[in-house]
Design a protein around this motif. Sequence first.
Motif, mmCIF file in Angstrom:
data_model
loop_
_atom_site.group_PDB
_atom_site.id
_atom_site.type_symbol
_atom_site.label_atom_id
_atom_site.label_comp_id
_atom_site.label_asym_id
_atom_site.label_seq_id
_atom_site.Cartn_x
_atom_site.Cartn_y
_atom_site.Cartn_z
ATOM 1 N N VAL A 55 -11.638 -43.279 0.237
ATOM 2 C CA VAL A 55 -10.354 -42.592 0.095
ATOM 3 C C VAL A 55 -9.837 -42.160 1.465
ATOM 4 C CG1 VAL A 55 -9.242 -40.497 -0.786
ATOM 5 C CG2 VAL A 55 -10.751 -41.834 -2.271
ATOM 6 N N LEU A 56 -10.706 -41.635 2.294
ATOM 7 C CA LEU A 56 -10.326 -41.197 3.637
ATOM 8 C C LEU A 56 -9.818 -42.363 4.473
ATOM 9 C CD1 LEU A 56 -10.343 -38.874 5.783
ATOM 10 C CD2 LEU A 56 -12.620 -39.693 6.402
ATOM 11 N N ILE A 57 -10.519 -43.484 4.425
ATOM 12 C CA ILE A 57 -10.144 -44.653 5.224
ATOM 13 C C ILE A 57 -8.810 -45.216 4.748
ATOM 14 C CG2 ILE A 57 -10.757 -47.051 5.725
ATOM 15 C CD1 ILE A 57 -13.696 -46.115 5.775
ATOM 16 N N GLU A 58 -8.614 -45.304 3.447
ATOM 17 C CA GLU A 58 -7.365 -45.836 2.907
ATOM 18 C C GLU A 58 -6.175 -44.983 3.307
ATOM 19 O OE1 GLU A 58 -7.780 -46.328 -1.323
ATOM 20 O OE2 GLU A 58 -9.497 -47.663 -1.079
ATOM 21 N N GLY A 59 -6.384 -43.688 3.467
ATOM 22 C CA GLY A 59 -5.280 -42.783 3.756
ATOM 23 C C GLY A 59 -4.949 -42.599 5.223
ATOM 24 N N HIS A 60 -5.741 -43.136 6.125
ATOM 25 C CA HIS A 60 -5.465 -42.862 7.539
ATOM 26 C C HIS A 60 -4.494 -43.880 8.121
ATOM 27 C CE1 HIS A 60 -8.276 -45.983 9.001
ATOM 28 N NE2 HIS A 60 -7.841 -45.733 10.211
ATOM 29 N N THR A 61 -3.675 -43.390 9.054
ATOM 30 C CA THR A 61 -2.666 -44.254 9.671
ATOM 31 C C THR A 61 -2.871 -44.430 11.166
ATOM 32 O OG1 THR A 61 -1.206 -42.348 9.923
ATOM 33 C CG2 THR A 61 -0.917 -43.708 7.946
ATOM 34 N N GLU A 62 -3.543 -43.486 11.804
ATOM 35 C CA GLU A 62 -3.793 -43.614 13.238
ATOM 36 C C GLU A 62 -5.223 -44.066 13.482
ATOM 37 O OE1 GLU A 62 -4.106 -39.818 15.427
ATOM 38 O OE2 GLU A 62 -4.026 -38.842 13.484
ATOM 39 N N ARG A 63 -5.472 -44.616 14.665
ATOM 40 C CA ARG A 63 -6.816 -45.057 15.027
ATOM 41 C C ARG A 63 -7.725 -43.843 15.129
ATOM 42 N NH1 ARG A 63 -6.615 -49.631 13.030
ATOM 43 N NH2 ARG A 63 -5.219 -51.094 14.019
ATOM 44 N N GLN A 64 -8.939 -44.000 14.635
ATOM 45 C CA GLN A 64 -9.869 -42.886 14.601
ATOM 46 C C GLN A 64 -11.261 -43.314 14.999
ATOM 47 O OE1 GLN A 64 -9.908 -40.239 11.220
ATOM 48 N NE2 GLN A 64 -8.033 -41.165 10.427
ATOM 49 N N ALA A 65 -12.069 -42.326 15.279
ATOM 50 C CA ALA A 65 -13.499 -42.518 15.454
ATOM 51 C C ALA A 65 -14.151 -41.871 14.239
ATOM 52 C CB ALA A 65 -13.986 -41.862 16.737
ATOM 53 N N PHE A 66 -14.870 -42.682 13.469
ATOM 54 C CA PHE A 66 -15.575 -42.192 12.295
ATOM 55 C C PHE A 66 -17.034 -41.988 12.661
ATOM 56 C CE2 PHE A 66 -11.959 -44.520 10.627
ATOM 57 C CZ PHE A 66 -11.488 -43.668 9.640
ATOM 58 N N PHE A 67 -17.492 -40.745 12.539
ATOM 59 C CA PHE A 67 -18.891 -40.428 12.834
ATOM 60 C C PHE A 67 -19.676 -40.455 11.531
ATOM 61 C CE2 PHE A 67 -16.975 -39.140 16.664
ATOM 62 C CZ PHE A 67 -17.966 -39.069 17.619
ATOM 63 N N THR A 68 -20.737 -41.258 11.507
ATOM 64 C CA THR A 68 -21.547 -41.393 10.313
ATOM 65 C C THR A 68 -23.024 -41.275 10.665
ATOM 66 O OG1 THR A 68 -22.073 -42.811 8.424
ATOM 67 C CG2 THR A 68 -21.563 -43.919 10.482
#
Length: 112
Positions: A55-68
């Motif tokens: 859900v988070l990924i589908e909703g983002h519009t700007e480039r991000q760094a995802f920490f997992t």
Amino acid sequence: MGADSWAEITTWFEWERLLRTCDQIVVTRPGYELVEAHGAAVSDVRGMSEDDVSVLIEGHTERQAFFTDAAILEVSATAIRAAARAGDSEKLREPCLRRSRNYIEKYGLYRN
């Protein structure tokens, strides 16, 4: 990329362009504390369910760094490069998939 690479990303060639071009997925080790975002938007998805992350990924519009924290194996890229540099096939055997190991050896990656 690993968190150690993220911490040093500002030393990479055209790193700012990279951050503008695509999202980054930064895999952390247990206990890792988030470091400077280098101007990128950051989403900490550690501990989130797969559905919540989707859900988070589908909703983002700007480039991000995802920490997992999704690392399954304790693998050190530094150790892999050192083993490749030394030509030590045995030390490459455990942390690398066969195809990756063959590619590293075929093209002499990480050698001086």
